[in-house]
Design a protein around this motif. Structure first.
Motif, short mmCIF file in Angstrom:
data_model
loop_
_atom_site.label_atom_id
_atom_site.label_comp_id
_atom_site.label_asym_id
_atom_site.label_seq_id
_atom_site.Cartn_x
_atom_site.Cartn_y
_atom_site.Cartn_z
N GLU A 198 6.22 9.89 0.21
CA GLU A 198 5.40 8.85 -0.42
C GLU A 198 6.17 7.56 -0.46
O GLU A 198 7.26 7.49 -1.03
CB GLU A 198 5.00 9.27 -1.82
N VAL A 202 0.84 -1.19 0.00
CA VAL A 202 0.00 0.00 0.00
C VAL A 202 0.88 1.24 0.00
O VAL A 202 2.03 1.22 0.46
CB VAL A 202 -0.95 0.03 1.22
N HIS A 203 0.34 2.32 -0.50
CA HIS A 203 1.01 3.61 -0.44
C HIS A 203 0.67 4.28 0.88
O HIS A 203 -0.47 4.22 1.36
CB HIS A 203 0.56 4.50 -1.60
N ALA A 204 1.65 4.92 1.46
CA ALA A 204 1.43 5.69 2.69
C ALA A 204 2.27 6.96 2.62
O ALA A 204 3.34 6.98 2.02
CB ALA A 204 1.80 4.87 3.92
N THR A 205 1.76 8.00 3.22
CA THR A 205 2.44 9.29 3.27
C THR A 205 2.90 9.54 4.70
O THR A 205 2.12 9.40 5.64
CB THR A 205 1.51 10.42 2.82
N HIS A 227 -0.53 8.64 6.65
CA HIS A 227 -1.75 8.84 5.87
C HIS A 227 -1.75 7.84 4.72
O HIS A 227 -0.77 7.75 3.99
CB HIS A 227 -1.79 10.27 5.32
N SER A 228 -2.83 7.06 4.59
CA SER A 228 -2.90 6.07 3.51
C SER A 228 -4.31 5.93 2.99
O SER A 228 -5.15 5.26 3.61
CB SER A 228 -2.39 4.70 4.00
N GLU A 231 5.79 2.99 -0.54
CA GLU A 231 4.94 1.83 -0.78
C GLU A 231 5.61 0.62 -0.16
O GLU A 231 6.80 0.39 -0.35
CB GLU A 231 4.72 1.59 -2.28
N HIS A 284 -10.08 6.34 4.87
CA HIS A 284 -8.65 6.09 4.71
C HIS A 284 -7.98 6.21 6.08
O HIS A 284 -8.56 6.73 7.03
CB HIS A 284 -8.02 7.07 3.72
#
Length: 288
Positions: A70, A14-17, A218-219, A72, A206
């Motif tokens: 950013e 998953v992408h996460a910030t 944040h994802s 992943e 989210h």
């Protein structure tokens, strides 16, 4: 106090910030209060660990913050360091990597000369002078001696430390590309876990963890995927946060199944208090 954050969305990448410089609750803002280092560990699609870390406050290095925004991965491990042992250097900044595993720690362990003797050849991967990296090396040694069984290795390492070394706190998170382990020991500091359903309790949300001004993650992807989060504090208002039982090892498997393994049921033989620590170490362990 050092801050830990671990997340698993396995088996999904998953992408996460992380660490938005302009966000008031970001890791960068937190590093103004705890300025000894910041780090983030993730894993490439082939399982190779990728560690981004700086031994200075993130707000002083905009490039680092921008590079770390950013990411992943299937698992994530973030840390804000307030140094108790060791200089402010890259080698002493968490997370640490050994044998394809990542590790970050919050606490103080003494008796490092005795620990170095116990490590023997397993001292070779230790490049810094922190108690944390040495504890990780002992965990690695015991995992090797247990035939690769991570839980058994952790139990053996923690038992040896509790019986022989002065201990203030030994909270840590260990990750691989598909699994996560976390331990709270003894009851000095909190360490919380949240088993989060896809989209949160109401569905469709989210992940946006920024609770009381600590590490921010944040994802949007986690609106559709479940996850397990471990952190030094509750990071939002979701009702599922619970403090880990002392001495029981949390394991998050490749399918997000969580289990708790008894690791140690006794306090450290040489338990330290804040009064036993030097001024710098004591300052690093007081809650923010």
């Amino acid at each position: 106090m050092c801050r830990l954050f671990g997340l698993s969305a396995a088996p999904h990448r998953v992408h996460a910030t992380f660490w938005l410089l302009e966000a008031p609750d970001s890791l960068a803002r937190q590093s103004r209060r705890e300025p000894d280092g910041t780090g983030l560990g993730t894993f490439e699609p082939d399982g190779t660990p990728l560690v981004r870390k700086q031994p200075i406050a993130a707000y002083r290095d905009r490039q680092f913050v921008q590079e770390a925004i950013e990411c992943e991965s299937t698992t994530f491990l973030a840390h804000v360091r307030y140094a108790s042992t060791g200089a402010t250097t890259a080698a002493n900044t968490h997370p640490f990597e050994q044998h394809g595993r990542l590790f970050a720690h919050n606490g103080v362990v003494g008796g490092l000369a005795a620990l170095d003797r116990e490590l023997g050849d397993h001292h070779a991967p230790v490049t810094g002078d922190t108690d944390s990296e040495r504890v990780f090396a002992l965990v690695t040694k015991r995992i090797d001696e247990s035939g690769g069984d991570v839980a058994a290795g952790i139990a053996a390492a923690v038992g040896w430390i509790a019986d022989r070394l002065p201990v203030f706190a030994l909270n840590f998170v260990l990750t691989t590309a598909s699994e996560l382990w976390a331990l709270r020991y003894p009851d000095t500091h909190d360490l919380y876990v949240l088993e989060r359903a896809a989209g949160g309790p109401g569905g469709g949300r989210h992940l946006d963890h920024a609770g009381s001004g600590r590490i921010r993650a944040h994802s949007p992807a986690l609106a559709g995927h479940p996850a397990v989060v471990v952190a030094t504090e509750r990071m939002d208002d979701e009702p599922g946060w619970r403090n880990l039982p002392v001495g029981r090892l949390l394991h998050v498997g490749p399918d997000l199944r969580t289990t708790l393994h008894p690791v140690i049921d006794r306090p450290p033989r040489h338990r330290l208090t804040l009064a036993d620590l030097d001024t710098h170490a004591a300052a690093s362990q007081r809650p923010a």
